[in-house]
Design an enzyme around this catalytic site. Structure first.
Site, short mmCIF file in Angstrom:
data_model
loop_
_atom_site.label_atom_id
_atom_site.label_comp_id
_atom_site.label_asym_id
_atom_site.label_seq_id
_atom_site.Cartn_x
_atom_site.Cartn_y
_atom_site.Cartn_z
N GLU A 93 0.81 -1.21 0.00
CA GLU A 93 0.00 0.00 0.00
C GLU A 93 0.84 1.26 0.00
O GLU A 93 1.93 1.27 0.57
CB GLU A 93 -0.84 0.04 1.28
CG GLU A 93 -1.83 -1.06 1.39
CD GLU A 93 -2.60 -0.98 2.70
OE1 GLU A 93 -2.56 0.05 3.38
OE2 GLU A 93 -3.25 -1.98 3.03
N CYS A 106 3.41 8.34 1.25
CA CYS A 106 3.77 7.43 2.33
C CYS A 106 4.01 6.07 1.68
O CYS A 106 3.10 5.50 1.08
CB CYS A 106 2.61 7.38 3.32
SG CYS A 106 2.80 6.14 4.59
N CYS A 113 4.79 -7.22 7.93
CA CYS A 113 5.69 -6.62 8.93
C CYS A 113 5.92 -7.63 10.05
O CYS A 113 5.06 -8.43 10.36
CB CYS A 113 5.05 -5.35 9.50
SG CYS A 113 6.12 -4.43 10.62
N CYS A 117 2.79 -4.76 16.19
CA CYS A 117 2.23 -3.78 17.14
C CYS A 117 0.72 -4.05 17.25
O CYS A 117 0.05 -4.31 16.26
CB CYS A 117 2.48 -2.36 16.63
SG CYS A 117 4.24 -1.98 16.46
N CYS A 120 -1.86 -2.00 15.08
CA CYS A 120 -1.57 -1.79 13.66
C CYS A 120 -2.06 -2.96 12.80
O CYS A 120 -1.93 -4.12 13.19
CB CYS A 120 -0.07 -1.60 13.48
SG CYS A 120 0.44 -1.35 11.78
N CYS A 334 -2.05 2.14 7.80
CA CYS A 334 -1.24 1.02 7.30
C CYS A 334 -1.90 -0.34 7.34
O CYS A 334 -2.36 -0.78 8.37
CB CYS A 334 0.03 0.89 8.11
SG CYS A 334 0.47 2.30 9.03
N1 SAH Z 1 7.39 0.22 11.31
C1 SAH Z 1 7.57 1.65 11.26
C2 SAH Z 1 6.93 2.24 10.06
C3 SAH Z 1 5.42 2.12 10.03
S1 SAH Z 1 4.93 3.71 10.20
C4 SAH Z 1 7.13 2.27 12.54
O1 SAH Z 1 6.62 1.55 13.39
O2 SAH Z 1 7.35 3.45 12.74
C5 SAH Z 1 3.33 3.72 10.54
C6 SAH Z 1 3.01 4.62 11.70
O3 SAH Z 1 1.61 4.49 11.94
C7 SAH Z 1 3.71 4.16 12.96
O4 SAH Z 1 3.96 5.25 13.80
C8 SAH Z 1 2.65 3.26 13.55
O5 SAH Z 1 2.89 3.04 14.91
C9 SAH Z 1 1.40 4.04 13.26
N2 SAH Z 1 0.17 3.27 13.28
C10 SAH Z 1 -0.04 2.01 12.89
N3 SAH Z 1 -1.32 1.64 13.09
C11 SAH Z 1 -1.93 2.71 13.62
C12 SAH Z 1 -3.25 2.96 14.06
N4 SAH Z 1 -4.20 2.03 14.01
N5 SAH Z 1 -3.53 4.20 14.54
C13 SAH Z 1 -2.57 5.15 14.61
N6 SAH Z 1 -1.30 4.98 14.22
C14 SAH Z 1 -0.98 3.76 13.75
#
Ligand code: SAH
Length: 349
Positions: A93, A106, A113, A117, A120, A334
């Protein structure tokens, strides 16, 4: 014979290949421009090369590209979300957002991944593979060509963990900032990481002028380890120590991403603790009311709670803003679009 991935080559690597084919030096720049500026998907489109040469190139090299599998345009703010298909059929994406200063893309750095988390959607279906430099670049090319625009800013905040695909991401940065390529300066690029500490030090060594974003999301190990498994390996003190070193050495302000999750990370205590942890650091906190994804039960706090959290940070001398949420009608966080597609659900637009 496996054909080499020509779009992942730096200009000097391409020049070397051209020399090996007895081609004059200017050819390398010509081909590089077709690949990196115009973003062509085939050698046939390189119309100022002879048919013979195009044939030779196609025999030895492969051009990896992104084809549009699905596209959603936000009716609210024009944000465009792409689901791209790679040459091997994998899906990734990208999101294009319009700001006053230009277009930001982006991009994803991996298929799936490993970080898992809790909030996410990207890690839900596991990790598949790293993206090649050419595949990260192709997301920009495909979006630019589709929309007829020029991208000015890049955030490495799509699917995947950029520092877990370190070498390919470094190569991407080198190619995308080359004056004979897309020529996007490092100052217009942000790299976001969940906090792989040794790789932050490796990045520091490269002395790049990019903005480092840290997905912090919690003020202490207890909460952070619950929502971000990476924290069990690299705890918050170790991470913040690396950040302080990074900010001091590069004189670049660190950007902390902090997702506000109702009842988990959005309390007054969290705000106070966060402020004390970040004290005297050259940094900025980006508060993101969590995007609610269907696969978990995390809820975003209301505007009042968000304002209060920000107020506590500011009263304690920490620079903070609430991130404007773009594309909220099109699953623009994401991994959501890819998951829906895999489950066979219809898109919203
Ligand atoms: N792996 C890297 C890059 C992904 S960035 C990282 O963790 O930074 C994507 C960003 O969106 C990260 O800050 C992630 O924590 C955040 N993110 C992912 N899912 C989310 C959600 N449901 N709500 C808000 N932020 C989210």
């Amino acid at each position: 014979m496996d054909r080499a991935d020509i779009k992942s080559m730096s200009l000097s690597e391409l020049s070397e290949k051209c020399r090996a084919f007895d081609l004059p030096a200017f050819r390398a720049k010509q081909i590089y421009k077709w690949l990196q500026v115009r973003g062509v998907a085939s050698f046939d489109e390189m119309t100022d090369l002879s048919r013979d040469l195009r044939g030779v190139l196609a025999e030895h090299f492969e051009i990896l590209f992104c084809s549009i599998k699905r596209k959603q345009v936000s009716a609210l703010d024009g944000t465009v979300k792409y689901l791209f298909e790679l040459n091997d059929g994998e899906l990734i994406e990208s999101v294009v957002m319009k700001y006053k200063y230009g277009y930001t893309i982006c991009v994803s750095t991996q298929v799936g991944c490993k970080m898992n988390c809790a909030f996410c959607a990207s890690g839900l279906s596991g990790f598949v593979r790293d993206l090649y430099p050419s595949e990260i670049l192709s997301q920009i090319h495909a979006a630019q060509n589709d929309l007829g625009i020029q991208i000015s800013h890049i955030v490495l905040m799509g699917m995947g963990e950029p520092l877990d695909n370190f070498d390919n991401v470094m190569k991407f940065l080198d190619i995308v900032s080359n004056p004979d390529g897309l020529n996007i300066s490092m100052r217009k690029i942000s790299l976001s990481t969940s906090g792989i500490v040794p790789r932050i030090y490796d990045l520091l060594e490269k002395k790049l002028q990019l903005t480092l974003s840290i997905s912090l999301h919690a003020p202490n190990d207890e909460i952070r380890s619950r929502i971000m498994p990476v924290n069990k390996k690299y705890g918050i003190d170790e991470l913040l120590k690396a950040c302080r070193t990074y900010a001091k050495t590069t004189s670049r302000r660190i950007s902390f991403e902090y997702a506000l999750i109702s009842g988990v990370t959005d309390t007054d205590e969290c705000a106070v603790e966060l402020a004390s942890k970040l004290k005297n650091m050259l940094c900025h906190v980006n508060l993101i009311p969590v995007n609610e994804v269907t696969e978990n039960s995390f809820k975003r706090p209301g505007a009042e709670r968000t304002e209060r959290f920000m107020g506590i940070l500011e009263n304690n001398g920490i620079n903070a803003t609430v991130r404007r949420s773009l594309g909220s009608d099109i699953d623009a966080s994401c991994g959501q679009l890819r998951n829906r597609h895999k489950k066979g659900e219809k898109s919203v637009c």
